[in-house]
Design an enzyme around this catalytic site. Structure first.
Site, mmCIF file in Angstrom:
data_model
loop_
_atom_site.group_PDB
_atom_site.id
_atom_site.type_symbol
_atom_site.label_atom_id
_atom_site.label_comp_id
_atom_site.label_asym_id
_atom_site.label_seq_id
_atom_site.Cartn_x
_atom_site.Cartn_y
_atom_site.Cartn_z
ATOM 1 N N HIS A 95 0.979 5.229 1.197
ATOM 2 C CA HIS A 95 0.391 6.311 1.998
ATOM 3 C C HIS A 95 0.481 7.621 1.218
ATOM 4 O O HIS A 95 1.515 7.945 0.649
ATOM 5 C CB HIS A 95 1.176 6.524 3.299
ATOM 6 C CG HIS A 95 1.166 5.367 4.237
ATOM 7 N ND1 HIS A 95 0.367 5.321 5.350
ATOM 8 C CD2 HIS A 95 1.877 4.206 4.252
ATOM 9 C CE1 HIS A 95 0.588 4.198 6.013
ATOM 10 N NE2 HIS A 95 1.499 3.495 5.366
ATOM 11 N N HIS A 121 0.847 -1.202 0.000
ATOM 12 C CA HIS A 121 0.000 0.000 0.000
ATOM 13 C C HIS A 121 0.876 1.242 0.000
ATOM 14 O O HIS A 121 2.021 1.202 0.467
ATOM 15 C CB HIS A 121 -0.946 0.027 1.208
ATOM 16 C CG HIS A 121 -0.243 -0.158 2.523
ATOM 17 N ND1 HIS A 121 0.120 -1.388 2.997
ATOM 18 C CD2 HIS A 121 0.182 0.737 3.451
ATOM 19 C CE1 HIS A 121 0.730 -1.251 4.166
ATOM 20 N NE2 HIS A 121 0.782 0.035 4.453
HETATM 21 P P1 AMP Z 1 2.070 0.456 7.305
HETATM 22 O O1 AMP Z 1 2.660 0.744 8.665
HETATM 23 O O2 AMP Z 1 2.799 1.131 6.180
HETATM 24 O O3 AMP Z 1 1.897 -1.035 7.083
HETATM 25 O O4 AMP Z 1 0.648 1.143 7.324
HETATM 26 C C1 AMP Z 1 -0.524 0.490 7.653
HETATM 27 C C2 AMP Z 1 -1.587 1.556 7.758
HETATM 28 O O5 AMP Z 1 -2.835 0.936 7.649
HETATM 29 C C3 AMP Z 1 -1.576 2.312 9.094
HETATM 30 O O6 AMP Z 1 -1.457 3.708 8.832
HETATM 31 C C4 AMP Z 1 -2.926 1.962 9.721
HETATM 32 O O7 AMP Z 1 -3.500 3.051 10.400
HETATM 33 C C5 AMP Z 1 -3.745 1.570 8.512
HETATM 34 N N1 AMP Z 1 -4.798 0.602 8.764
HETATM 35 C C6 AMP Z 1 -4.709 -0.568 9.428
HETATM 36 N N2 AMP Z 1 -5.884 -1.229 9.410
HETATM 37 C C7 AMP Z 1 -6.752 -0.444 8.694
HETATM 38 C C8 AMP Z 1 -8.115 -0.570 8.314
HETATM 39 N N3 AMP Z 1 -8.853 -1.628 8.659
HETATM 40 N N4 AMP Z 1 -8.662 0.423 7.567
HETATM 41 C C9 AMP Z 1 -7.937 1.498 7.208
HETATM 42 N N5 AMP Z 1 -6.645 1.666 7.537
HETATM 43 C C10 AMP Z 1 -6.050 0.716 8.272
#
Ligand code: AMP
Ligand code: ZN
Length: 137
Positions: free
Chosen positions: A101, A99
């Protein structure tokens, strides 16, 4: 990936705030946003990280991120935007589905994305440069 939360979200099995969707990507609001308008670009195809996903999907995901960056900059009245993409636990990845950001920024906001510089000699820099370029060619 039947147990992957972002597969379920990207493919519409779990409803969430969707700001953009096409046949290959869904862009959602981050559940724990760093700033107002913090979005995540999710490919509908599963790949744990940049190493496990095919290059075309990765590059097309960044093209979507550019579109989202332009939209959040305007709609959130942001002055700048961070594009952040973590690969592996050591790099801060917490969800094992690739993903990107997209984080709108304003001067004086509370977002911190910062790394302190390490010290390297010219010889060390040359060795690092050679190691990386040898791996590419
Ligand atoms: P990363 O640390 O790059 O893996 O980012 C994961 C991101 O996903 C974090 O910013 C979380 O806040 C976000 N996240 C985790 N679960 C969900 C969810 N169910 N819906 C939306 N965002 C999520
Ligand atoms: Zn997945």
């Amino acid at each position: 990936m039947s147990d992957c939360i972002f597969c379920k979200i990207a493919n519409g099995e779990i409803p969430t705030n969707t700001v953009y969707e096409d046949d290959r990507f869904r862009v959602i609001l981050d559940a724990a946003p760093a700033n107002e308008g913090h979005c995540l670009v999710l490919p509908k195809k599963h790949g744990a990280n940049i190493f496990e996903l095919d290059g075309e999907t990765v590059s097309d995901a960044f093209a979507v991120a550019k579109k989202i960056a332009e939209a959040v900059k305007k709609s959130m009245n942001a002055e700048g935007v961070n594009i952040l993409q973590n690969n592996g636990e050591a790099a801060g990845q917490t969800v094992g589905h690739f993903h990107i950001h997209v984080i709108p920024r304003k001067s004086g906001d509370n977002v911190t994305i910062k790394a302190d510089a390490i010290e390297l000699s010219d010889e060390e820099k040359q060795n690092i440069c050679k190691k990386i370029s040898d791996e590419i060619s």
